[in-house]
Motif scaffolding. Sequence first.
Motif, short mmCIF file in Angstrom:
data_model
loop_
_atom_site.label_atom_id
_atom_site.label_comp_id
_atom_site.label_asym_id
_atom_site.label_seq_id
_atom_site.Cartn_x
_atom_site.Cartn_y
_atom_site.Cartn_z
N VAL A 170 -3.44 -1.07 -4.62
CA VAL A 170 -4.65 -1.43 -3.76
C VAL A 170 -4.46 -2.66 -3.49
CG1 VAL A 170 -6.94 -1.05 -3.64
CG2 VAL A 170 -5.77 0.58 -5.01
N ARG A 196 0.80 -1.19 0.01
CA ARG A 196 -0.12 0.01 -0.10
C ARG A 196 1.02 1.35 -0.10
NH1 ARG A 196 -3.49 -3.04 4.22
NH2 ARG A 196 -5.32 -3.90 2.70
N GLU A 201 -6.79 -4.83 -8.33
CA GLU A 201 -6.13 -5.03 -6.81
C GLU A 201 -5.30 -6.00 -6.90
OE1 GLU A 201 -9.23 -4.92 -4.27
OE2 GLU A 201 -10.36 -3.43 -5.14
#
Length: 221
Positions: A35, A30, A93
């Motif tokens: 993400v 992060r 992600e």
Amino acid sequence: MGNDGMLLTFEGIEGAGKTTQAALLARALRASGCVVTVTREPGGGGKVGSTLRRLLKDPEVWRSLELAEIYLYAAARAHHLESLILPAIARGEIVICDRYLDSTRAYQGSGRGRSAELIEELHLLPPLDTRPLRTLLLDLAPRVGLERAAEREIGEEAGYDDESYSFFEKVRRGFEVIAEREPERVRLVEAAGEPLAVHRRIVGLLLDLFPRLVPVDSLGD
Ligand code: Z5A
């Protein structure tokens, strides 16, 4: 950082430090701009996942299962993929999953001696044909892992803790065989030592995928 979505997994015996390392890696990723979704098996994917986790961790239940244990793990995984993992990957992600297919191979296959062919065949079918891009296999002597887990679980439901050391040796060997077979995907990590030392080893093993990844103790936050 702009990476495409992907699945990374942590594997290893109980107490090897998967949950601890998944959290540290998520922090580092992060901080580098990714993400990240952290999840686990069994249990990821809402109510169906947590219900199947309770069932699969109940000693009275799993001791009574044979091949059905493989189908139950596969059902839990299929739901986890459909409800959480694949949508997150599609959004771009990084999904970090604490245990995945290699646990079925090592526990049900190598540990309990159940059909390796069935495990492989089921995992050729969508959505179970989804594979992690990289797997961090935390390698630790079962005695040390079970001591760590026992310390943490005083007063809690112990789940598998009454399994013999020889069972966990078979599971550990099962993981090693997977790593030998798929060295590009599965990276063996020495899991002894301080959590941050293990974390730095893991960051080093991911620099080809994330060249700007920095260990959390070097972030300066
Ligand atoms: N299972 C299966 O049979 N087939 C399958 O397909 C799947 C699963 C997917 C899940 O149990 C069970 O399901 C598992 C296999 C089976 N049973 N077993 N064995 P779980 O999710 O309840 O537990 P686990 O996956 O084994 O995780 P764990 O016990 O929580 O271990 P961990 O995640 O590897 O470790 P941790 O939680 O990060 O750390 C454990 C303790 O050690 C904790 O107090 C930490 O603070 C401490 N720790 C962590 N790292 C260190 C270091 N480096 N030094 C010292 N102490 C540390």
